[in-house]
Motif scaffolding. Structure first.
Motif, mmCIF file in Angstrom:
data_model
loop_
_atom_site.group_PDB
_atom_site.id
_atom_site.type_symbol
_atom_site.label_atom_id
_atom_site.label_comp_id
_atom_site.label_asym_id
_atom_site.label_seq_id
_atom_site.Cartn_x
_atom_site.Cartn_y
_atom_site.Cartn_z
ATOM 1 N N TRP A 110 0.829 -1.200 0.000
ATOM 2 C CA TRP A 110 0.000 0.000 0.000
ATOM 3 C C TRP A 110 0.867 1.255 0.000
ATOM 4 O O TRP A 110 1.946 1.280 0.564
ATOM 5 N N SER A 111 0.347 2.292 -0.642
ATOM 6 C CA SER A 111 1.016 3.601 -0.714
ATOM 7 C C SER A 111 2.389 3.491 -1.361
ATOM 8 O O SER A 111 3.386 4.011 -0.855
ATOM 9 N N LEU A 112 2.427 2.816 -2.495
ATOM 10 C CA LEU A 112 3.661 2.729 -3.272
ATOM 11 C C LEU A 112 3.865 4.019 -4.057
ATOM 12 O O LEU A 112 2.909 4.613 -4.558
ATOM 13 N N GLN A 113 5.108 4.445 -4.179
ATOM 14 C CA GLN A 113 5.419 5.544 -5.080
ATOM 15 C C GLN A 113 5.436 5.004 -6.510
ATOM 16 O O GLN A 113 5.914 3.895 -6.756
ATOM 17 N N SER A 114 4.930 5.780 -7.435
ATOM 18 C CA SER A 114 4.816 5.283 -8.807
ATOM 19 C C SER A 114 6.169 5.042 -9.464
ATOM 20 O O SER A 114 6.247 4.365 -10.492
ATOM 21 N N ASP A 115 7.257 5.576 -8.879
ATOM 22 C CA ASP A 115 8.581 5.357 -9.457
ATOM 23 C C ASP A 115 9.344 4.228 -8.757
ATOM 24 O O ASP A 115 10.528 4.022 -9.015
ATOM 25 N N ILE A 116 8.678 3.475 -7.880
ATOM 26 C CA ILE A 116 9.349 2.388 -7.178
ATOM 27 C C ILE A 116 9.734 1.284 -8.168
ATOM 28 O O ILE A 116 9.030 1.038 -9.147
ATOM 29 N N LYS A 117 10.868 0.647 -7.915
ATOM 30 C CA LYS A 117 11.349 -0.414 -8.789
ATOM 31 C C LYS A 117 10.663 -1.728 -8.409
ATOM 32 O O LYS A 117 10.861 -2.253 -7.319
ATOM 33 N N LEU A 118 9.859 -2.253 -9.335
ATOM 34 C CA LEU A 118 9.121 -3.485 -9.064
ATOM 35 C C LEU A 118 9.367 -4.566 -10.109
ATOM 36 O O LEU A 118 8.812 -5.655 -10.005
ATOM 37 N N ALA A 119 10.178 -4.285 -11.116
ATOM 38 C CA ALA A 119 10.396 -5.259 -12.181
ATOM 39 C C ALA A 119 10.897 -6.580 -11.601
ATOM 40 O O ALA A 119 11.858 -6.606 -10.834
ATOM 41 N N GLN A 120 10.218 -7.660 -11.940
ATOM 42 C CA GLN A 120 10.570 -9.019 -11.523
ATOM 43 C C GLN A 120 10.543 -9.190 -10.004
ATOM 44 O O GLN A 120 11.122 -10.137 -9.471
ATOM 45 N N ALA A 121 9.862 -8.301 -9.306
ATOM 46 C CA ALA A 121 9.843 -8.357 -7.842
ATOM 47 C C ALA A 121 9.169 -9.609 -7.310
ATOM 48 O O ALA A 121 9.479 -10.069 -6.213
ATOM 49 N N PHE A 122 8.243 -10.179 -8.086
ATOM 50 C CA PHE A 122 7.428 -11.271 -7.564
ATOM 51 C C PHE A 122 7.783 -12.622 -8.179
ATOM 52 O O PHE A 122 7.035 -13.583 -8.045
ATOM 53 N N ARG A 123 8.915 -12.689 -8.844
ATOM 54 C CA ARG A 123 9.353 -13.974 -9.389
ATOM 55 C C ARG A 123 9.718 -14.926 -8.250
ATOM 56 O O ARG A 123 10.258 -14.525 -7.240
ATOM 57 N N GLY A 124 9.401 -16.194 -8.446
ATOM 58 C CA GLY A 124 9.750 -17.184 -7.435
ATOM 59 C C GLY A 124 8.791 -17.242 -6.270
ATOM 60 O O GLY A 124 9.187 -17.630 -5.169
ATOM 61 N N LEU A 125 7.526 -16.848 -6.493
ATOM 62 C CA LEU A 125 6.505 -16.922 -5.443
ATOM 63 C C LEU A 125 5.389 -17.859 -5.920
ATOM 64 O O LEU A 125 4.297 -17.418 -6.278
ATOM 65 N N PRO A 126 5.638 -19.156 -5.924
ATOM 66 C CA PRO A 126 4.687 -20.103 -6.516
ATOM 67 C C PRO A 126 3.378 -20.230 -5.756
ATOM 68 O O PRO A 126 2.388 -20.701 -6.318
ATOM 69 N N ALA A 127 3.359 -19.830 -4.479
ATOM 70 C CA ALA A 127 2.143 -19.975 -3.671
ATOM 71 C C ALA A 127 1.296 -18.709 -3.649
ATOM 72 O O ALA A 127 0.207 -18.708 -3.063
ATOM 73 N N LEU A 128 1.768 -17.628 -4.273
ATOM 74 C CA LEU A 128 1.054 -16.353 -4.191
ATOM 75 C C LEU A 128 -0.267 -16.433 -4.948
ATOM 76 O O LEU A 128 -0.295 -16.643 -6.153
ATOM 77 N N GLU A 129 -1.364 -16.238 -4.211
ATOM 78 C CA GLU A 129 -2.704 -16.294 -4.796
ATOM 79 C C GLU A 129 -3.317 -14.914 -4.967
ATOM 80 O O GLU A 129 -4.106 -14.692 -5.878
#
Length: 249
Positions: A110-129
């Motif tokens: 929540w309340s992320l800045q629009s310039d935050i670096k998120l590229a590939q941030a969620f790789r390797g999360l096989p259980a994330l629903e």
């Protein structure tokens, strides 16, 4: 060890049994230690539920988040994790979730800045629903660009919530293609740029109508029902998509 004694009283025999009380139920090592030992986790709070563990952090220190997730592993916790970060002031990278990749089922930023670096941030999360991303505008009002690498590795994601009302948004080509398992999308935004990426998103969404739900309950949190809707209209220089002349493949 229990001991029995035969006692004669008034012509009747009684058997009395003496012994130690039943062994106490072993203490939940995860519940006791994770909540009882919060050293080095300033700004974080843990709530232990029967079906899952909720971790709330204020987002000031990445070290606090790493420490609390390391304790989860250290104390043998096995319940699924619901992790919520408020206003994170540090980059979100796969290393942040080290050791709990297979247990993290719900993530909210929540309340992320629009310039935050998120590229590939969620790789390797096989259980994330479930993934929630809520963006705030930066002082320079930078455009938030949603690219394919943002959602890379989230083939198993079922629910995505995007709150982008406060920022201008551009959809890159193929941004949502990795989300093959998605069943619920909530996407709110009032300042989405017109372009080929937006047209592609519209076609992608239309092609999934039969697989998408109108609402989706959380399977671990009783009574939690997530709404699924995305009524976006793109606008650029005050013109709606019906007024533009982009040529898209």
């Amino acid at each position: 060890m229990a001991v029995s004694t035969l006692v004669f009283l008034g012509g009747l025999f009684f058997i009395t049994i003496f012994g130690s009380s039943a062994s106490p139920v072993p203490m939940d090592n995860c519940r006791y230690n994770l909540i009882g030992n919060m050293e080095g986790t300033r700004g974080c709070e843990v709530v232990h539920h029967d079906a899952y563990i909720a971790i709330y952090c204020d987002g000031k220190l990445s070290s606090s988040v790493r420490k609390i997730l390391a304790k989860y592993t250290q104390y043998g916790c096995r319940q699924p994790i619901y992790l919520r970060l408020e206003h994170p002031r540090f980059p979100i990278t796969p290393a942040l979730f080290h050791g709990v990749q297979s247990r993290l089922y719900r993530l909210e930023l929540w309340s992320l800045q629009s310039d935050i670096k998120l590229a590939q941030a969620f790789r390797g999360l096989p259980a994330l629903e479930t993934l929630t991303l809520q963006f705030n505008k930066t002082p320079r009002n930078q455009t938030l660009v949603l690219r394919q690498d943002l959602f890379g590795g989230l083939e198993a994601l079922q629910l995505l919530r995007l709150y982008t009302e406060a920022v201008p948004v551009r959809l890159a080509s193929g941004a949502f293609e990795p989300l093959r398992g998605l069943r619920c999308l909530y996407f709110s935004g009032e300042n989405v740029e017109c372009g080929c990426g937006f047209d592609e998103f519209t076609r992608w969404k239309a092609g999934r109508e039969g697989r998408m739900l109108g609402e989706m309950p959380d399977r671990y949190i009783p009574g939690t029902v997530n709404q699924c809707s995305s009524t976006l209209q793109c606008r650029i220089k005050g013109k709606s998509s019906a007024q533009r002349n982009d040529e898209c493949p």
